[in-house]
Design a protein around this motif. Structure first.
Motif, mmCIF file in Angstrom:
data_model
loop_
_atom_site.group_PDB
_atom_site.id
_atom_site.type_symbol
_atom_site.label_atom_id
_atom_site.label_comp_id
_atom_site.label_asym_id
_atom_site.label_seq_id
_atom_site.Cartn_x
_atom_site.Cartn_y
_atom_site.Cartn_z
ATOM 1 N N TRP A 58 2.423 -5.218 88.262
ATOM 2 C CA TRP A 58 1.497 -5.560 89.352
ATOM 3 C C TRP A 58 0.389 -4.514 89.478
ATOM 4 N N GLU A 59 0.745 -3.247 89.263
ATOM 5 C CA GLU A 59 -0.205 -2.147 89.441
ATOM 6 C C GLU A 59 -1.104 -1.924 88.222
ATOM 7 N N LEU A 60 -0.768 -2.552 87.093
ATOM 8 C CA LEU A 60 -1.534 -2.262 85.859
ATOM 9 C C LEU A 60 -3.046 -2.487 86.006
ATOM 10 N N PRO A 61 -3.490 -3.614 86.600
ATOM 11 C CA PRO A 61 -4.941 -3.842 86.643
ATOM 12 C C PRO A 61 -5.700 -2.736 87.389
ATOM 13 N N LEU A 62 -5.148 -2.282 88.506
ATOM 14 C CA LEU A 62 -5.844 -1.238 89.283
ATOM 15 C C LEU A 62 -5.927 0.059 88.487
ATOM 16 N N VAL A 63 -4.838 0.420 87.839
ATOM 17 C CA VAL A 63 -4.832 1.685 87.097
ATOM 18 C C VAL A 63 -5.766 1.593 85.888
ATOM 19 N N VAL A 64 -5.746 0.453 85.230
ATOM 20 C CA VAL A 64 -6.661 0.252 84.096
ATOM 21 C C VAL A 64 -8.104 0.422 84.563
ATOM 22 N N ARG A 65 -8.422 -0.211 85.669
ATOM 23 C CA ARG A 65 -9.794 -0.146 86.211
ATOM 24 C C ARG A 65 -10.190 1.298 86.544
ATOM 25 N N GLN A 66 -9.227 2.018 87.113
ATOM 26 C CA GLN A 66 -9.482 3.414 87.497
ATOM 27 C C GLN A 66 -9.706 4.283 86.256
ATOM 28 N N VAL A 67 -8.924 4.050 85.227
ATOM 29 C CA VAL A 67 -9.096 4.832 83.983
ATOM 30 C C VAL A 67 -10.483 4.548 83.392
ATOM 31 N N ILE A 68 -10.913 3.303 83.462
ATOM 32 C CA ILE A 68 -12.235 2.953 82.920
ATOM 33 C C ILE A 68 -13.346 3.589 83.761
ATOM 34 N N ASP A 69 -13.221 3.474 85.087
ATOM 35 C CA ASP A 69 -14.331 3.888 85.953
ATOM 36 C C ASP A 69 -14.357 5.384 86.234
ATOM 37 N N ASN A 70 -13.179 5.968 86.411
ATOM 38 C CA ASN A 70 -13.137 7.347 86.894
ATOM 39 C C ASN A 70 -12.307 8.285 86.044
ATOM 40 N N GLY A 71 -11.806 7.796 84.915
ATOM 41 C CA GLY A 71 -10.991 8.654 84.062
ATOM 42 C C GLY A 71 -11.806 9.829 83.541
ATOM 43 N N LYS A 72 -11.132 10.946 83.288
ATOM 44 C CA LYS A 72 -11.859 12.142 82.827
ATOM 45 C C LYS A 72 -12.465 11.895 81.449
ATOM 46 N N LYS A 73 -11.735 11.185 80.586
ATOM 47 C CA LYS A 73 -12.297 10.835 79.271
ATOM 48 C C LYS A 73 -12.304 9.325 79.184
ATOM 49 N N LYS A 74 -13.465 8.708 79.198
ATOM 50 C CA LYS A 74 -13.509 7.249 79.151
ATOM 51 C C LYS A 74 -13.043 6.768 77.764
ATOM 52 N N PRO A 75 -12.037 5.923 77.731
ATOM 53 C CA PRO A 75 -11.546 5.457 76.430
ATOM 54 C C PRO A 75 -12.445 4.353 75.858
ATOM 55 N N ASP A 76 -12.367 4.168 74.542
ATOM 56 C CA ASP A 76 -13.082 3.057 73.913
ATOM 57 C C ASP A 76 -12.339 1.749 74.169
ATOM 58 N N ALA A 77 -11.028 1.816 74.375
ATOM 59 C CA ALA A 77 -10.244 0.618 74.688
ATOM 60 C C ALA A 77 -8.965 1.043 75.392
ATOM 61 N N ILE A 78 -8.388 0.083 76.081
ATOM 62 C CA ILE A 78 -7.137 0.337 76.806
ATOM 63 C C ILE A 78 -6.079 -0.635 76.313
ATOM 64 N N ILE A 79 -4.856 -0.124 76.217
ATOM 65 C CA ILE A 79 -3.718 -0.956 75.828
ATOM 66 C C ILE A 79 -2.802 -1.012 77.057
ATOM 67 N N ALA A 80 -2.692 -2.187 77.655
ATOM 68 C CA ALA A 80 -1.856 -2.335 78.852
ATOM 69 C C ALA A 80 -0.467 -2.831 78.428
ATOM 70 N N LEU A 81 0.554 -2.100 78.837
ATOM 71 C CA LEU A 81 1.919 -2.434 78.414
ATOM 72 C C LEU A 81 2.836 -2.611 79.621
ATOM 73 N N GLY A 82 3.681 -3.615 79.562
ATOM 74 C CA GLY A 82 4.635 -3.840 80.637
ATOM 75 C C GLY A 82 5.649 -4.885 80.205
ATOM 76 N N CYS A 83 6.552 -5.176 81.117
ATOM 77 C CA CYS A 83 7.596 -6.157 80.803
ATOM 78 C C CYS A 83 8.013 -6.849 82.096
ATOM 79 N N VAL A 84 7.748 -8.143 82.168
ATOM 80 C CA VAL A 84 8.129 -8.917 83.349
ATOM 81 C C VAL A 84 9.167 -9.944 82.910
ATOM 82 N N ILE A 85 10.344 -9.860 83.525
ATOM 83 C CA ILE A 85 11.454 -10.747 83.143
ATOM 84 C C ILE A 85 11.688 -11.741 84.274
ATOM 85 N N ARG A 86 11.785 -13.001 83.912
ATOM 86 C CA ARG A 86 11.755 -14.069 84.927
ATOM 87 C C ARG A 86 12.854 -13.945 85.981
ATOM 88 N N GLY A 87 14.091 -13.743 85.552
ATOM 89 C CA GLY A 87 15.151 -13.724 86.552
ATOM 90 C C GLY A 87 15.221 -15.051 87.268
#
Ligand code: INI
Length: 156
Positions: A58-87
Motif C-alpha cells: 500500500w505504501e509503495l507508491p508514496l515512497v516511490v514518488r518521494q524517491v523520485i521527487d526528493n531523493g538525494k540521488k535521483k535514480p534513472d529508474a525504480i524497481i517496486a517490489l512487494g507481495c500481496v497474497i489474497r487470503g
C-alpha cells in the motif's frame, strides 16, 4: 524497411532504486536479491543501487514518488517490489489494486520508469514459486525491465 528502436540490457553508469515492501518479508527479500543480482550482472555498480524498504505494498507508491521527487540521488529508474497474497478477505483487492494504480501514476506523471515487481497471488506457495523457487524470480524480471526502459528512453 521500418525503423525499429529497442532498449538494450546495459545498465552501465545508470542509477537504480529498489523500493520494497516489508510485508511478506521472506518472499520480498528473495525478490530484492534477484533484482540486485540482475542489476549487477548487467553492468550496474553496487554504489548505484539504493534499496528502500517500507511497511507494505500500500505504501509503495508514496515512497516511490518521494524517491523520485526528493531523493538525494535521483535514480534513472525504480524497481517496486512487494507481495500481496489474497487470503480470504477483500483487503487483497484494495491493497493490490491501489498499489498498481499508484505505481502506474508515479511512472506516468514523473517520466521515470517504475517497474512492477509486486507479486499478486492466491497462495503463499504461488508467491514462493515466483520468488525464485519454481517459476523464475519476479525481482529479476522487474530489474531487467527497468534496465531496458532506461536504455530505451535514452534512444527515443
Ligand atoms: N501488504 C502487503 O504488502 N501484502 C499483503 O498481502 C498485505 N495484506 O494482505 O494485508 C499487505 N497489507 C498491509 C498494507 O500494505 C499496509 O502496509 C497497511 O494496510 C498499513 O497501511
Amino acid at each position: 524497411m521500418p525503423t525499429s528502436i529497442d532498449g538494450h540490457l546495459t545498465g552501465t553508469g545508470k542509477k537504480f532504486a529498489i523500493v520494497a515492501a516489508r510485508f511478506n518479508g521472506a518472499i520480498v527479500e528473495s525478490l530484492i536479491s534477484g533484482a540486485v543480482d540482475a542489476l549487477i550482472r548487467n553492468g550496474v555498480r553496487d554504489q548505484d543501487i539504493l534499496v528502500v524498504r517500507c511497511p507494505g505494498a500500500w505504501e509503495l507508491p508514496l515512497v516511490v514518488r518521494q524517491v523520485i521527487d526528493n531523493g538525494k540521488k535521483k535514480p534513472d529508474a525504480i524497481i517496486a517490489l512487494g507481495c500481496v497474497i489474497r487470503g480470504e478477505t477483500p483487503h487483497f483487492d484494495f491493497v493490490a489494486g491501489e498499489c498498481a494504480k499508484g505505481l502506474a501514476a508515479a511512472q506516468a506523471t514523473s517520466g521515470v520508469p517504475v517497474s512492477f515487481g509486486v507479486l499478486t497471488t492466491d497462495t503463499t506457495e504461488q508467491a514462493q514459486a515466483r520468488a525464485g523457487l519454481k517459476a523464475g524470480n519476479k525481482g529479476v524480471d522487474a530489474a531487467l525491465a527497468a534496465i531496458e526502459m532506461v536504455d530505451l528512453l535514452g534512444r527515443l
